[in-house]
Write an enzyme that holds these catalytic residues in place. Structure first.
Site, PDB file in Angstrom:
ATOM      1  CD  GLU A   1      -4.066  -7.949   2.092  1.00 52.58           C
ATOM      2  OE1 GLU A   1      -4.954  -7.235   2.589  1.00 52.58           O
ATOM      3  OE2 GLU A   1      -2.859  -7.663   2.160  1.00 52.58           O
TER       4      GLU A   1
ATOM      5  CD  GLU B   1      -2.692  -1.412   2.462  1.00 56.97           C
ATOM      6  OE1 GLU B   1      -2.735  -0.479   3.276  1.00 56.97           O
ATOM      7  OE2 GLU B   1      -3.302  -2.484   2.614  1.00 56.97           O
TER       8      GLU B   1
END
Ligand code: G3I
Length: 373
Positions: free
Chosen positions: A284, A176
């Protein structure tokens, strides 16, 4: 007129045929496949078997420095038998593994690694450079000069990747690091704030030096569709590779919602990064449903199933797609488990480990779509 005895024989025969057919169909129903009774043999193919390694099927393992889902025997049973690949959900994050500047704590990570070894499973490491789950001492690095921060990151990567050398098959080195507008997250990531983009080249190099066999990923969310974020990520990867950073893969987190736009563009997104010579992976996956009334609204389970199916179809159809990881398989052990802002229950099993319609959709997707050669 029908002879009464012959008519009765015919009726008995028909009834027997119906019973035999119902028993046969029942044997193939998915109900109970994931199931609660560890002693019961699986009644049908697991997702892992249906996928046959293309992709590897994985799950996050819930827990942190102080608690672990691995104390739950029903959870262990499903985790051991249904997955090829495990990712510690929190146990390898800085807050858990490096709680103080001069102290590492490998207990939680070791527990997951031991479980994976005992069950012949691969491990994904998560995450080396990330602004989340930092202990207070590491958050403060953001205000420090790069000359102080750089050795701290180098020590962290060498120590953690080195400890799991040959054990962790792939690492989320950068997690991220780009925001929705495509900017590097120098505002909230202390390492990026102190040192900027060049530290990412170092991070990949240090990880590679610590374990030359490990596959090294950039991992992010909201890149399943085209837009400024995935454009920026692609440009960043090109720059990092041009500077010699051993980036090997892109992880698509796929934290989705049933009311998200469809995934028609996802296969092209996978291909776009595969075209850079990279592995791609779903890392995820979860799909939250509308729980505003306290329970899933009508039709939500089917929407969730369709979305999981579309995600898996895209990965199954892309030869560079190495793995498909659920961010937890059951609502009891998922960050989406308790509804937040009216949404939740994002996993393919409910809190009693019973299949949701998602399992059927995922299994059908795998059995009906062969992986490309
Ligand atoms: O460590 C404390 C513990 O001491 C305390 O007893 C407990 C009480 O609630 O909280 C514990 O910390 C929680 C931690 O999970 C471990 O359970 C944090 O409050 C909680 O915020 C943290 O959430 C995790 C989150 O990342 C932040 O690290 C989620 O479980 C985890 O699913 C989530 O995972 C992230 C990926 O790493 C990156 N991508 C997005 C994904 C979902 O947010």
């Amino acid at each position: 007129m029908t002879h009464p005895v012959r008519g009765r024989t015919l009726a008995v025969l028909l009834l027997s045929l119906v019973i035999v057919a119902l028993v046969a169909i029942g044997a193939f129903l998915p109900v109970g496949r994931w199931w609660p009774h560890p002693t019961e043999p699986p009644q049908s193919t697991s997702l892992r078997d249906a996928a046959g390694g293309r992709p590897l099927v994985g799950s996050a393992v819930a827990g942190d420095a102080e608690s672990s889902a691995l104390t739950d025997s029903a959870y262990r049973q499903v985790l051991a038998t249904e997955f090829d690949l495990l990712t510690p959900e929190n146990q390898m994050k800085w807050a858990a593994i490096h709680p103080e500047r001069d102290r590492y704590d490998f207990a939680g990570a070791d527990e997951v690694a031991r479980f994976a070894r005992e069950n012949g499973q691969h491990l994904r490491g998560h995450a080396l450079v990330w602004y989340g789950a930092l202990p207070p001492w590491a958050k403060e690095l953001g205000g420090r000069p790069c000359s102080e921060v750089r050795p701290v990151l180098r020590d962290h990567i060498r120590t953690v990747v080195g400890r799991y050398r040959g054990v962790v098959a792939e690492w989320d080195v950068a997690n991220e690091v780009v925001d929705e507008q495509g900017r590097l997250r120098t505002d909230i990531d202390p390492v990026l704030r102190a040192c900027g983009e060049p530290i990412l080249v170092d991070a990949f190099r240090w990880a590679h030096e610590a374990d030359p066999e490990a596959i090294l990923y950039i991992n992010d969310f909201d890149i399943e569709r085209p837009g400024p974020k995935s454009d920026a990520l692609e440009a960043l990867i090109r720059r990092l590779k041009a500077k010699g950073a051993p980036v090997n893969g892109v992880g698509f987190q796929a934290h989705l919602r049933t009311d998200d736009p469809d995934l028609a563009a996802f296969p092209a997104q996978l291909r776009r990064f595969a075209d850079l010579g990279l592995h791609v992976a779903v890392t995820e996956a979860d799909v939250t449903v509308n729980m505003r009334s306290g329970a899933p609204a009508g039709g939500e389970a089917e929407k969730q199933a369709n979305m999981f199916g579309a995600l898996m179809r895209a990965c199954r159809g892309e030869k560079a797609c190495r793995s498909f990881t659920f961010w937890g398989f059951a609502d009891t052990h998922s960050w989406t488990g308790s509804p937040t802002w009216g949404r939740g229950a994002g996993t393919p099993l409910d809190s009693k480990l019973r299949n949701k319609p998602a399992i059927d959709a995922l299994t059908r997707t795998l059995t009906q779509n062969r992986p490309p050669r």
